[in-house]
Design a protein around this motif. Structure first.
Motif, PDB file in Angstrom:
ATOM      1  N   ARG A   1     -13.555  16.460 104.828  1.00  0.00           N
ATOM      2  CA  ARG A   1     -14.109  15.215 104.343  1.00  0.00           C
ATOM      3  C   ARG A   1     -15.416  14.696 104.338  1.00  0.00           C
ATOM      4  O   ARG A   1     -16.097  14.725 104.871  1.00  0.00           O
ATOM      5  CB  ARG A   1     -13.359  14.108 104.643  1.00  0.00           C
ATOM      6  CG  ARG A   1     -12.693  14.422 105.755  1.00  0.00           C
ATOM      7  CD  ARG A   1     -11.313  13.857 106.263  1.00  0.00           C
ATOM      8  NE  ARG A   1     -10.875  13.366 105.361  1.00  0.00           N
ATOM      9  CZ  ARG A   1      -9.201  13.325 105.883  1.00  0.00           C
ATOM     10  NH1 ARG A   1      -9.041  14.563 106.981  1.00  0.00           N
ATOM     11  NH2 ARG A   1      -7.986  13.049 104.601  1.00  0.00           N
ATOM     12  N   LYS A   2     -15.411  13.699 103.181  1.00  0.00           N
ATOM     13  CA  LYS A   2     -16.549  13.047 103.592  1.00  0.00           C
ATOM     14  C   LYS A   2     -16.263  11.881 103.099  1.00  0.00           C
ATOM     15  O   LYS A   2     -15.932  10.986 101.573  1.00  0.00           O
ATOM     16  CB  LYS A   2     -17.799  12.854 102.202  1.00  0.00           C
ATOM     17  CG  LYS A   2     -19.111  12.345 102.558  1.00  0.00           C
ATOM     18  CD  LYS A   2     -19.660  13.296 100.927  1.00  0.00           C
ATOM     19  CE  LYS A   2     -21.466  11.948 101.100  1.00  0.00           C
ATOM     20  NZ  LYS A   2     -22.175  12.359 102.231  1.00  0.00           N
ATOM     21  N   GLN A   3     -16.953  10.485 104.013  1.00  0.00           N
ATOM     22  CA  GLN A   3     -16.360   8.567 103.928  1.00  0.00           C
ATOM     23  C   GLN A   3     -17.607   8.770 103.157  1.00  0.00           C
ATOM     24  O   GLN A   3     -18.624   8.432 103.354  1.00  0.00           O
ATOM     25  CB  GLN A   3     -16.671   8.221 104.699  1.00  0.00           C
ATOM     26  CG  GLN A   3     -14.914   8.911 105.918  1.00  0.00           C
ATOM     27  CD  GLN A   3     -13.663   8.992 104.952  1.00  0.00           C
ATOM     28  OE1 GLN A   3     -13.566   7.942 104.930  1.00  0.00           O
ATOM     29  NE2 GLN A   3     -12.518  10.029 105.765  1.00  0.00           N
ATOM     30  N   LEU A   4     -17.047   7.444 102.316  1.00  0.00           N
ATOM     31  CA  LEU A   4     -18.298   6.778 101.587  1.00  0.00           C
ATOM     32  C   LEU A   4     -18.092   5.093 101.938  1.00  0.00           C
ATOM     33  O   LEU A   4     -17.275   5.065 101.756  1.00  0.00           O
ATOM     34  CB  LEU A   4     -17.593   7.405 100.229  1.00  0.00           C
ATOM     35  CG  LEU A   4     -18.231   8.064  99.158  1.00  0.00           C
ATOM     36  CD1 LEU A   4     -17.848   8.195  97.740  1.00  0.00           C
ATOM     37  CD2 LEU A   4     -19.207   9.659  99.461  1.00  0.00           C
TER      38      LEU A   4
ATOM     39  N   THR B   1     -20.208   3.501  94.598  1.00  0.00           N
ATOM     40  CA  THR B   1     -20.087   3.942  92.976  1.00  0.00           C
ATOM     41  C   THR B   1     -20.928   4.317  92.064  1.00  0.00           C
ATOM     42  O   THR B   1     -21.230   4.165  91.583  1.00  0.00           O
ATOM     43  CB  THR B   1     -19.610   2.668  92.508  1.00  0.00           C
ATOM     44  OG1 THR B   1     -21.033   1.787  93.434  1.00  0.00           O
ATOM     45  CG2 THR B   1     -18.655   1.876  92.728  1.00  0.00           C
ATOM     46  N   ASP B   2     -21.990   4.626  93.369  1.00  0.00           N
ATOM     47  CA  ASP B   2     -23.468   5.224  92.881  1.00  0.00           C
ATOM     48  C   ASP B   2     -23.459   6.548  92.822  1.00  0.00           C
ATOM     49  O   ASP B   2     -22.290   7.129  93.485  1.00  0.00           O
ATOM     50  CB  ASP B   2     -24.700   4.322  94.195  1.00  0.00           C
ATOM     51  CG  ASP B   2     -24.879   3.417  93.465  1.00  0.00           C
ATOM     52  OD1 ASP B   2     -24.526   2.948  92.521  1.00  0.00           O
ATOM     53  OD2 ASP B   2     -26.002   3.143  94.399  1.00  0.00           O
ATOM     54  N   PRO B   3     -23.929   7.714  92.122  1.00  0.00           N
ATOM     55  CA  PRO B   3     -24.100   8.682  92.512  1.00  0.00           C
ATOM     56  C   PRO B   3     -24.058   9.413  93.883  1.00  0.00           C
ATOM     57  O   PRO B   3     -25.122   8.900  94.604  1.00  0.00           O
ATOM     58  CB  PRO B   3     -25.166   9.166  91.558  1.00  0.00           C
ATOM     59  CG  PRO B   3     -25.856   8.057  90.665  1.00  0.00           C
ATOM     60  CD  PRO B   3     -25.517   7.210  91.400  1.00  0.00           C
ATOM     61  N   VAL B   4     -23.494  10.179  93.816  1.00  0.00           N
ATOM     62  CA  VAL B   4     -22.916  10.836  95.070  1.00  0.00           C
ATOM     63  C   VAL B   4     -23.284  12.960  95.281  1.00  0.00           C
ATOM     64  O   VAL B   4     -22.443  13.450  94.059  1.00  0.00           O
ATOM     65  CB  VAL B   4     -21.553  11.052  95.707  1.00  0.00           C
ATOM     66  CG1 VAL B   4     -21.433  11.610  96.856  1.00  0.00           C
ATOM     67  CG2 VAL B   4     -21.929   9.544  96.142  1.00  0.00           C
ATOM     68  N   ASP B   5     -24.265  13.292  95.807  1.00  0.00           N
ATOM     69  CA  ASP B   5     -24.302  14.798  96.075  1.00  0.00           C
ATOM     70  C   ASP B   5     -23.688  15.388  97.171  1.00  0.00           C
ATOM     71  O   ASP B   5     -25.015  14.635  97.553  1.00  0.00           O
ATOM     72  CB  ASP B   5     -26.040  14.801  95.025  1.00  0.00           C
ATOM     73  CG  ASP B   5     -26.118  16.363  94.760  1.00  0.00           C
ATOM     74  OD1 ASP B   5     -25.443  16.833  94.852  1.00  0.00           O
ATOM     75  OD2 ASP B   5     -26.657  16.731  93.445  1.00  0.00           O
ATOM     76  N   TRP B   6     -22.942  15.826  97.346  1.00  0.00           N
ATOM     77  CA  TRP B   6     -22.729  16.608  98.573  1.00  0.00           C
ATOM     78  C   TRP B   6     -22.531  18.054  98.365  1.00  0.00           C
ATOM     79  O   TRP B   6     -21.908  17.999  97.737  1.00  0.00           O
ATOM     80  CB  TRP B   6     -21.494  15.837  98.931  1.00  0.00           C
ATOM     81  CG  TRP B   6     -21.201  15.874 100.255  1.00  0.00           C
ATOM     82  CD1 TRP B   6     -21.433  16.913 101.144  1.00  0.00           C
ATOM     83  CD2 TRP B   6     -19.017  16.744 100.304  1.00  0.00           C
ATOM     84  NE1 TRP B   6     -20.917  16.746 102.585  1.00  0.00           N
ATOM     85  CE2 TRP B   6     -19.091  16.649 102.093  1.00  0.00           C
ATOM     86  CE3 TRP B   6     -18.016  15.820  99.358  1.00  0.00           C
ATOM     87  CZ2 TRP B   6     -17.934  16.914 102.538  1.00  0.00           C
ATOM     88  CZ3 TRP B   6     -17.250  16.363 100.512  1.00  0.00           C
ATOM     89  CH2 TRP B   6     -16.706  16.583 101.517  1.00  0.00           C
ATOM     90  N   THR B   7     -23.084  18.907  99.668  1.00  0.00           N
ATOM     91  CA  THR B   7     -23.094  20.345  99.072  1.00  0.00           C
ATOM     92  C   THR B   7     -22.310  20.489 100.951  1.00  0.00           C
ATOM     93  O   THR B   7     -22.987  20.022 102.080  1.00  0.00           O
ATOM     94  CB  THR B   7     -23.926  20.860  98.958  1.00  0.00           C
ATOM     95  OG1 THR B   7     -24.459  20.696  97.868  1.00  0.00           O
ATOM     96  CG2 THR B   7     -24.462  22.348  99.235  1.00  0.00           C
ATOM     97  N   ASP B   8     -21.035  20.967 101.327  1.00  0.00           N
ATOM     98  CA  ASP B   8     -21.007  21.804 102.112  1.00  0.00           C
ATOM     99  C   ASP B   8     -20.863  23.462 102.125  1.00  0.00           C
ATOM    100  O   ASP B   8     -20.638  23.633 100.870  1.00  0.00           O
ATOM    101  CB  ASP B   8     -19.839  21.051 102.500  1.00  0.00           C
ATOM    102  CG  ASP B   8     -19.469  20.571 104.086  1.00  0.00           C
ATOM    103  OD1 ASP B   8     -20.068  21.419 104.638  1.00  0.00           O
ATOM    104  OD2 ASP B   8     -18.426  20.211 104.506  1.00  0.00           O
TER     105      ASP B   8
END
Length: 552
Positions: free
Chosen positions: A445-448, A454-461
């Motif tokens: 999980r990723k807490q924002l 509201t802005d772009p999120v780019d997450w790789t796991d």
């Protein structure tokens, strides 16, 4: 059809429309009132205005122009006067669909600020009290809402131009929005144009406009339906204007089996013809089989109401489930859907609004990825293949080892590493958390925080798996009063290790309990086709028990 039947259908239609309007006016509990305040209170203020008309002696006129690339565009608008109340154009062809007249179903999400909006074609004149005036403009999920403030003088026109620009262009990446559950009349060319106006205002590329039957009876003729579709069904009914398209289908309804959305078929289903009792015969799986022969797809509405859906999925008789609605996962909920996936079934979910029996048109919708031309045939087929995510606003693009939702990732036997990439942006309401779900369990999980919400999120796991499974992603947050608001979920990427099927014994046992509950319910009823229905239901029990043996 005799005149009495026509009268009964007309009366029922009027009552349903009255109920849809009444949801916005009925008495509320204190708890529900707090939720409704969120809908109508301007963010950052304590103002909870109401629809109003300005007194001419102390008012001026606002001449509003909303444009994109210099051209007027359909959109959703609030005009808030200095008194905190909401004002609409005097002359507006789209006035019947403003929030004060249709939709706004109380107690239903998404719980976020809507004000008391109206739709317009991008140009309108609104009489407002003189003073500070606030203009708010929305256009679907891919445009950032715009707020403009101006001063309006007594007796004077004030011109305001609000330019819009698409913030996120998902169609450029092959993603096309759609709502599979909209109720509007299509009795004339004018009504078709109004439907296309509304889709353009909410930026819904594909709109499935459905008639529906009284839950107590069914006749396979249009004048016995509610929300008449007189311009054909399926391919014959498609109308397109620019980027937006409409097609007619049906919601087949009853009390005992649930409701089911039938899209893409070439005509109304016959079911059991003029003698159909939808509460007894035929079951939905057989209705869906007829629909498939007509070129269509069947999705259990409202999460299946946790009824016959548990029978039909086991026989692979229907195509999926309308799961996200009112910003909640209805009927079988995420728990039931995850168990179905864990049993090894590919059973896609969609999100849909059920307009006007909801908060707002398209408040839940589905984005489908297309590698072919953006037609209804291709969109429907891709939705039935699970090549999609469904959302109340968050735009959620996910790949697993470069595979998208609906794809199967085939890997050799043994422990394997997966790379999950998540790209997300939510322009309408913030997102607090993104979850990676594997086989129904939250693995990461990723807490924002702050701008990330509201802005772009780019997450790789990266994660490791040791058996065949499925991977999906969810993004969500609650409203300020902890009610349902931002929700998005992808359909799964299916992961196959050594070509072994997904088989979770605990999930199959859980589903067997649900099937046996439905069998017991049908056994408790007395009706002519009881044994036929029980035989059909028993086939689902047999199918799951066969799967259970394969887990030994």
């Amino acid at each position: 059809m005799n005149s009495l039947s026509k009268l009964n259908t007309a009366v029922l239609t009027a009552l349903i429309l009255l109920a849809a309007a009444w949801w916005g006016r009925s008495a509320l509990s204190d708890s529900d009132t707090l939720g409704e305040v969120e809908i109508h209170q301007i963010p950052g203020t304590r103002k909870t205005g109401k629809p109003a008309k300005a007194v001419l002696q102390s008012s001026g006129s606002l001449k509003l122009s909303v444009t994109e690339a210099g051209r007027p565009v359909f959109c959703r608008v609030n005009v808030v006067g200095v008194d905190g109340n909401y004002y609409e154009p005097v002359d507006n062809p789209l006035a019947p669909w403003s929030l004060s007249r249709l939709g706004n179903r109380q107690g239903k999400g998404p719980f976020r600020y809507y004000g008391w909006f109206f739709y317009c074609d991008g140009q309108c004149e609104v009489v407002v009290p003189a003073g500070a005036t606030r203009i708010e403009v929305w256009k679907g999920f891919e445009y950032r809402p715009v707020v403009v403030k101006t001063e309006v003088a007594v007796g004077q026109p004030t011109a305001v131009d609000v330019p819009l620009k698409r913030t996120v262009d998902l169609a450029a990446e092959g993603w096309y929005s759609g709502d599979t559950h909209i109720h509007l009349d299509r009795r004339s060319e004018e009504e078709d144009q109004r439907a296309l106006d509304l889709l353009a205002a909410e930026d819904i590329r594909f709109g499935h406009i459905l008639c529906m039957n009284d839950t107590r009876t069914y006749r396979p003729v249009m004048d016995q339906q509610i929300w008449h579709q007189l311009n054909g069904i399926g391919k014959e009914s498609v109308r397109r204007r620019g980027a937006y398209q409409i097609s007619s289908g049906q919601e087949y309804r009853c009390g005992t089996f649930g409701h089911i959305c039938l899209i893409g078929g070439s005509r109304l289903v016959d079911a059991d013809g003029l003698k159909t009792d939808p509460n007894n015969w035929p079951p939905f799986g057989m209705v869906a089989d007829e629909l498939h022969g007509l070129g269509g797809f069947a999705f259990h509405a409202h999460g299946g109401y946790s009824k016959e859906i548990y029978i039909d999925f086991a026989q692979r008789a229907t195509n999926g489930v309308e799961l996200l609605q009112f910003a909640e996962y209805r009927g079988i909920s995420l728990e039931g859907w995850y168990h179905i996936l864990n049993a090894g079934y590919h059973f896609p979910a969609v999100g849909a609004s059920d307009y006007p029996y909801c908060r707002a048109l398209g408040d839940c919708r589905t984005y489908v990825h297309l590698s072919a031309a953006p037609t209804f045939e291709n969109w429907n087929a891709a939705a039935a293949a699970g090549r999609s995510f469904f959302t109340t606003g968050p735009l959620l693009q996910v790949t697993v080892n470069d595979k998208r939702p609906g794809d199967t990732l085939a890997l050799p036997d043994g422990e394997q590493e997966l790379s999950v990439r998540v790209r997300m942006q939510s322009l309408l309401s913030p997102v607090d958390e993104i979850q990676i779900i594997v086989g129904g369990e939250i693995i990461s999980r990723k807490q924002l925080e702050e701008a990330q919400r509201t802005d772009p999120v780019d997450w790789t796991d990266t994660l490791k798996v040791q058996d065949s499974t499925w991977v999906a992603v969810r993004a969500f947050s609650k409203s300020a009063s902890s009610r349902d608001d931002s929700e998005a979920h992808t359909n799964p990427v299916y992961v196959s290790l050594g070509q072994r099927p997904v088989r979770n014994e605990a999930s199959i046992l859980w589903l067997l309990d649900k099937v046996e509950e439905r069998i017991a319910f049908q056994r408790s009823r007395e009706f002519p086709q009881r044994e036929q229905v029980l035989n059909y239901f028993q086939a689902s029990d047999d199918a799951l028990r066969k799967l259970l043996k394969s887990t030994d």
